[in-house]
Write an enzyme that holds these catalytic residues in place. Structure first.
Site, PDB file in Angstrom:
ATOM      1  N   GLY A   1       0.840  -1.188   0.000  1.00  0.00           N
ATOM      2  CA  GLY A   1       0.000   0.000   0.000  1.00  0.00           C
ATOM      3  C   GLY A   1       0.872   1.233   0.000  1.00  0.00           C
ATOM      4  O   GLY A   1       2.011   1.195   0.495  1.00  0.00           O
TER       5      GLY A   1
ATOM      6  N   GLN B   1       2.891   9.989   1.314  1.00  0.00           N
ATOM      7  CA  GLN B   1       4.196   9.313   1.330  1.00  0.00           C
ATOM      8  C   GLN B   1       5.046   9.649   0.110  1.00  0.00           C
ATOM      9  O   GLN B   1       6.231   9.311   0.077  1.00  0.00           O
ATOM     10  CB  GLN B   1       4.011   7.794   1.407  1.00  0.00           C
TER      11      GLN B   1
ATOM     12  N   CYS C   1       5.950   0.023   7.419  1.00  0.00           N
ATOM     13  CA  CYS C   1       5.563   1.184   6.619  1.00  0.00           C
ATOM     14  C   CYS C   1       6.754   1.603   5.770  1.00  0.00           C
ATOM     15  O   CYS C   1       7.873   1.694   6.280  1.00  0.00           O
ATOM     16  CB  CYS C   1       5.144   2.315   7.553  1.00  0.00           C
ATOM     17  N   LEU C   2       6.505   1.874   4.490  1.00  0.00           N
ATOM     18  CA  LEU C   2       7.602   2.240   3.590  1.00  0.00           C
ATOM     19  C   LEU C   2       8.279   3.548   4.018  1.00  0.00           C
ATOM     20  O   LEU C   2       9.443   3.767   3.700  1.00  0.00           O
ATOM     21  CB  LEU C   2       7.092   2.364   2.149  1.00  0.00           C
TER      22      LEU C   2
ATOM     23  N   HIS D   1      -4.393   1.050   7.565  1.00  0.00           N
ATOM     24  CA  HIS D   1      -3.048   1.639   7.655  1.00  0.00           C
ATOM     25  C   HIS D   1      -2.913   2.828   6.687  1.00  0.00           C
ATOM     26  O   HIS D   1      -2.425   3.899   7.064  1.00  0.00           O
ATOM     27  CB  HIS D   1      -2.001   0.548   7.364  1.00  0.00           C
ATOM     28  N   GLU D   2      -3.352   2.624   5.449  1.00  0.00           N
ATOM     29  CA  GLU D   2      -3.235   3.697   4.440  1.00  0.00           C
ATOM     30  C   GLU D   2      -4.167   4.855   4.756  1.00  0.00           C
ATOM     31  O   GLU D   2      -3.829   6.021   4.540  1.00  0.00           O
ATOM     32  CB  GLU D   2      -3.505   3.152   3.035  1.00  0.00           C
TER      33      GLU D   2
ATOM     34  N   HIS E   1      -2.668   7.222   7.006  1.00  0.00           N
ATOM     35  CA  HIS E   1      -1.720   8.128   6.343  1.00  0.00           C
ATOM     36  C   HIS E   1      -2.402   9.383   5.823  1.00  0.00           C
ATOM     37  O   HIS E   1      -1.858  10.485   5.953  1.00  0.00           O
ATOM     38  CB  HIS E   1      -1.048   7.427   5.145  1.00  0.00           C
TER      39      HIS E   1
END
Ligand code: NI
Length: 186
Positions: A45, A50, A98-99, A140-141, A144
């Site tokens: 995701g 991000q 998380c990226l 999660h996304e 963000h």
């Protein structure tokens, strides 16, 4: 085009994203770039903040989870202006990463089922119930685009333990095999 992923510590990750409409300039290209960026980083995701853009958009592709949940093989979607209408079911633990926060993975508790209203890339509105891992990735996304990160959900003790690692990420002192942009250069 692969975009640099914004690292922990950058204020853009703390902003609440703005809704967009179909006149948003360059949206098709942005979505394409976000998928390309996510795949290059082996993520499941990626949210617009991000890549430095504070809008209510994220993309998911859960193919890497298909071994555990076969129905996630073809779960590739674009979510625009999503709204969680309700979250139900028991809370369950999943080891999230998380990226934007490379090298840190922690167990996070979230509810199992979400009822989501969102628009797709054609701005068609959907109302769908997601559960399990699909819901988890979306939750999660979704955080963000509300300026929230999974590390904020950890206990004070866990937060203390990872404090140094988070500081290192902010200054780029981290091993990562994809392109990132760090808020403070060494
Ligand atoms: Ni993330």
């Amino acid at each position: 085009m692969i975009l640099p992923i914004i690292a922990y510590g950058d204020p853009v990750l703390k902003k609440v994203g703005l809704p967009i409409d179909k006149d948003y300039k360059g949206l098709g290209q942005l979505i394409e770039n976000m998928f390309e960026t996510m795949y290059a980083a082996s993520g499941v995701g990626l949210a617009a903040p991000q890549v430095g853009i504070s809008i209510r958009l994220f993309v998911v592709d859960t193919k890497p989870f298909a071994e555990d949940e076969p129905e996630l093989e073809n779960f590739k979607k674009v979510f625009i202006n999503p709204q969680i209408i309700e979250e139900v079911g028991d809370e369950w633990k999943f080891n999230e990463g998380c990226l934007s926060i490379p090298g840190i993975r922690e167990d996070v508790m979230r509810k199992k089922i979400i009822h989501l209203r969102y628009q797709d890339e054609e701005f068609k509105t959907h109302e769908t119930v997601f559960e399990g891992l699909a819901a988890r990735v979306i939750q999660h996304e979704y955080d963000h685009i509300d300026g929230k990160l999974f590390v904020e959900k950890l206990s004070p003790f866990k937060k203390q333990l990872i404090k140094g690692k988070l500081r290192d990420i902010t200054i780029g002192k981290v091993d990562v095999d994809y392109k990132m942009r760090f808020p403070i250069k060494k």
